[in-house]
Design an enzyme around this catalytic site. Structure first.
Site, short mmCIF file in Angstrom:
data_model
loop_
_atom_site.label_atom_id
_atom_site.label_comp_id
_atom_site.label_asym_id
_atom_site.label_seq_id
_atom_site.Cartn_x
_atom_site.Cartn_y
_atom_site.Cartn_z
N ARG A 22 7.41 -1.01 -20.28
CA ARG A 22 6.39 -1.24 -19.24
C ARG A 22 5.43 -0.06 -19.14
NH1 ARG A 22 8.31 -2.21 -13.60
NH2 ARG A 22 6.11 -1.82 -13.47
N CYS B 289 8.95 -2.41 -10.42
CA CYS B 289 10.28 -1.82 -10.53
C CYS B 289 11.06 -2.01 -9.25
CB CYS B 289 10.15 -0.33 -10.80
SG CYS B 289 9.76 0.07 -12.48
N ARG C 235 3.78 -4.66 -9.91
CA ARG C 235 3.33 -4.36 -8.56
C ARG C 235 1.82 -4.08 -8.54
NH1 ARG C 235 4.60 -2.79 -3.40
NH2 ARG C 235 3.31 -1.14 -2.59
N ASP D 239 7.90 9.85 -9.90
CA ASP D 239 8.04 9.24 -11.23
C ASP D 239 8.67 10.18 -12.26
OD1 ASP D 239 7.02 6.91 -10.27
OD2 ASP D 239 5.05 7.11 -11.18
N LYS E 246 -0.86 5.18 -17.56
CA LYS E 246 -0.64 3.82 -17.04
C LYS E 246 -1.21 3.71 -15.64
CE LYS E 246 3.56 2.60 -15.01
NZ LYS E 246 3.30 2.08 -13.68
N ASN E 247 -0.92 4.69 -14.80
CA ASN E 247 -1.33 4.59 -13.40
C ASN E 247 -2.82 4.82 -13.18
OD1 ASN E 247 1.27 4.03 -12.84
ND2 ASN E 247 1.74 5.94 -11.75
N ARG F 297 9.09 -1.26 -1.12
CA ARG F 297 7.70 -1.32 -1.55
C ARG F 297 6.90 -2.39 -0.81
NH1 ARG F 297 6.86 -0.07 -7.84
NH2 ARG F 297 6.13 1.94 -7.27
N PRO F 298 6.80 -2.26 0.50
CA PRO F 298 5.99 -3.23 1.26
C PRO F 298 4.50 -3.02 0.99
CG PRO F 298 6.81 -1.49 2.70
CD PRO F 298 7.35 -1.20 1.33
N ILE F 299 3.69 -3.92 1.52
CA ILE F 299 2.24 -3.78 1.28
C ILE F 299 1.47 -3.66 2.60
CG2 ILE F 299 2.23 -4.90 -0.98
CD1 ILE F 299 1.16 -7.42 0.45
N ASP F 300 2.20 -3.30 3.67
CA ASP F 300 1.55 -3.21 4.99
C ASP F 300 0.35 -2.26 4.99
OD1 ASP F 300 3.71 -1.38 4.53
OD2 ASP F 300 3.43 -0.62 6.56
N LEU F 301 0.45 -1.13 4.25
CA LEU F 301 -0.65 -0.16 4.28
C LEU F 301 -1.89 -0.73 3.56
CD1 LEU F 301 1.50 2.99 3.53
CD2 LEU F 301 0.37 2.47 5.69
C1 UD1 Z 1 2.06 4.39 -7.32
C2 UD1 Z 1 2.41 4.46 -8.77
C3 UD1 Z 1 3.91 4.64 -8.96
C4 UD1 Z 1 4.39 5.85 -8.17
C5 UD1 Z 1 3.91 5.79 -6.73
C6 UD1 Z 1 4.21 7.05 -5.94
C7 UD1 Z 1 0.71 3.09 -9.82
C8 UD1 Z 1 0.42 1.88 -10.61
N1 UD1 Z 1 1.98 3.24 -9.44
O1 UD1 Z 1 2.74 3.25 -6.80
O2 UD1 Z 1 4.16 4.85 -10.34
O3 UD1 Z 1 5.79 5.90 -8.19
O4 UD1 Z 1 2.49 5.58 -6.68
O5 UD1 Z 1 3.64 8.14 -6.53
O6 UD1 Z 1 -0.14 3.92 -9.59
N2 UD1 Z 1 4.48 1.95 1.07
C9 UD1 Z 1 4.55 1.30 2.28
N3 UD1 Z 1 3.60 0.35 2.55
C10 UD1 Z 1 2.59 0.07 1.69
C11 UD1 Z 1 2.51 0.77 0.46
C12 UD1 Z 1 3.48 1.71 0.18
O7 UD1 Z 1 5.46 1.53 3.06
O8 UD1 Z 1 1.75 -0.80 2.00
C13 UD1 Z 1 5.53 2.95 0.75
C14 UD1 Z 1 6.30 2.55 -0.50
O9 UD1 Z 1 7.34 1.65 -0.19
C15 UD1 Z 1 6.81 3.89 -0.96
C16 UD1 Z 1 5.67 4.85 -0.59
O10 UD1 Z 1 4.91 4.16 0.39
O11 UD1 Z 1 7.96 4.24 -0.28
C17 UD1 Z 1 4.77 5.23 -1.75
O12 UD1 Z 1 4.17 4.09 -2.30
P1 UD1 Z 1 2.72 4.08 -2.94
O13 UD1 Z 1 2.10 5.46 -2.87
O14 UD1 Z 1 1.94 2.97 -2.36
O15 UD1 Z 1 3.05 3.76 -4.44
P2 UD1 Z 1 2.39 2.65 -5.37
O16 UD1 Z 1 0.91 2.68 -5.20
O17 UD1 Z 1 3.12 1.39 -5.27
#
Ligand code: UD1
Length: 418
Positions: free
Chosen positions: A397, A116, A92, A305, A22-23, A121-125
């Site tokens: 999902r 989920c 997401r 996961d 999936k990922n 799960r912010p998107i700042d990065l």
């Molecule tokens: C991806 C995977 C998800 C997995 C996760 C961690 C997909 C589709 N999903 O999710 O299954 O659980 O990696 O291995 O590939 N964060 C921030 N700011 C950001 C982005 C992330 O603070 O802009 C934080 C998140 O809240 C979390 C951590 O970083 O605590 C890891 O998130 P991230 O590696 O971005 O996971 P996803 O890409 O959402």
């Protein structure tokens, strides 16, 4: 509502092929926006997140169809840079479209994405990465407007190796003139799969799988036919099903090299595991032994996961084990339901202490997220009596008919739609 009815006490035994990840598939679908030519992803799993991503692409103007296991995507007619609100809230991964859509239209509008409920799960990065490529970002009424008119190759340093932010930056940079370098990139194997797919389309990306990724911009990408990598989390879940029932399983098409953290923990629990190429065999003892500590980390650390499935395994293991969740802040939401089944889990913040019990009992429980739902099914397979896992649509999902896969291995899991 979908529910899984699980009759406990049956030992798992048999051979299964691991589905595509999936990922991996979700970012690959997003990357198809980078070309006008047809893209085919072969052996793609029939899961709800993939269907949602297909719906979002269709709303943007892409032609998406499925033939057997293959998904065909043609983005030649893409006409919109506005990611649809309702659908984006469902998964997401819709945020992965930000990079490719910006690359194509030099503008994009998104709402905060869903997925989920396992943390903030912010998107700042994601936004930081794009800003380093010259994107100007403004927020208005819950919408994020991205202006990419001045996009250029650049240097990105992530404070934390986010998987999605790394993939987004990669996709945004592929068609920018010059070299983009991503430092402290996430190292998950699905990122290397995305790199290899982009290169098969004519891109020039190197270093994925390591901490530094280099993207040399190319003028255009062509279509491609691609088999996404196998799903290490689906594979791990099936291994856990064998482990919790004292069973044995052979997985073919298994991404053995990417699962070392998981196989090491299962060995610590007393499972005998042998790997040969892409074939993995696991034989579990009658009762597992608790490992002392498991800490989730970005790859190559233990994957978040797979954390809750391991929590389920600990519930009936011999001894006491500790699980520390370092990636997401809210990922012990199934401990309460497991305790209702007779487990002894004590959670405090990011730590859970599990005292293994000789038996669990069937109960009516509720999936709250994808992996947690799967963990409840696992616990039900070990429990005495019948377990009903409600909201199984969350499990759909990310697992392609989990009940069929487990039934093929000798479990008794049926779906009930109410
Ligand atoms: C991806 C995977 C998800 C997995 C996760 C961690 C997909 C589709 N999903 O999710 O299954 O659980 O990696 O291995 O590939 N964060 C921030 N700011 C950001 C982005 C992330 O603070 O802009 C934080 C998140 O809240 C979390 C951590 O970083 O605590 C890891 O998130 P991230 O590696 O971005 O996971 P996803 O890409 O959402």
């Amino acid at each position: 509502m979908e529910s899984f009815i699980v009759e406990g006490g049956r030992r798992i035994e048999g051979t299964l092929r691991v589905d595509s990840a999936k990922n991996a598939v979700l970012p690959l679908m997003a990357a198809s926006v980078l070309t006008d030519e047809p893209v085919t992803l072969t052996a793609a799993p029939d899961i709800a997140d993939v269907r949602s991503m297909a719906d979002i692409l269709s709303v943007l103007g892409a032609e998406v169809s499925r033939q057997g296991g293959d998904i065909h995507i043609v983005c030649g007619g893409l006409r919109s840079w506005e990611l649809p609100d309702g659908l984006s809230k469902q998964i997401r991964s819709s945020i992965f479209l930000l990079g490719p859509v910006l690359s194509r239209f030099r503008r994009a509008t998104v709402t905060f994405p869903g997925g989920c409920e396992i943390g903030l799960r912010p998107i700042d990065l994601h936004l930081t990465g794009l800003k380093c490529l010259g994107v100007e970002i403004s927020e208005e009424g819950g919408l994020i407007h991205c202006d990419g008119r001045n996009m250029r190759a650049g240097e990105i340093h992530f404070d934390y190796p986010s998987v999605g932010a790394t993939e987004n930056a990669m996709m945004a940079a592929v068609l920018l003139e010059g070299e983009t370098v991503i430092h402290n990139a996430a190292r998950e194997p699905e990122i290397a799969d995305l790199q290899n797919f982009i290169n098969a389309m004519g891109g020039c990306v190197s270093g994925a799988g390591g901490q530094t990724i280099r993207i040399r911009g190319v003028k255009r990408l062509r279509g491609a036919r691609w088999k996404p990598m196998p799903d290490r989390i689906a594979a791990g879940t099936l291994m856990a099903a064998a482990a919790i029932t004292g069973g044995e399983i052979i997985l073919t098409d298994a991404p053995c090299g990417d699962m070392v953290a998981v196989t090491a923990k299962m060995r610590e629990m007393g499972c005998r595991i042998c790997e040969e190429g892409d074939r993995l065999c696991l034989k579990a003892p009658e009762r597992l032994k608790a490992f002392s500590v498991l800490q989730t980390q970005p790859h190559p650390g233990f994957p978040t996961d797979m954390q809750v499935q391991m929590l389920a395994l600990l519930c009936t293991a011999e001894g006491t084990g500790v699980v520390v969740e370092n990636v997401f802040e809210n990922r012990f939401t199934h401990a309460g339901d497991l305790n209702r089944m007779g487990a002894h889990i004590l959670c405090s913040g990011r730590t859970a202490v599990v005292q293994g019990m000789p038996r669990l009992y069937g109960a009516r429980v509720t999936a709250r997220d994808l992996r947690g739902g799967a963990a409840l099914v696992l616990a039900g397979m070990r429990a005495e009596g019948v377990t009903q896992v409600d909201r199984a649509e969350l499990i759909d999902r990310g697992y392609d008919h989990l009940e069929r896969q487990l039934t093929a291995l000798g479990a008794n899991v049926i779906r009930r739609t109410t």
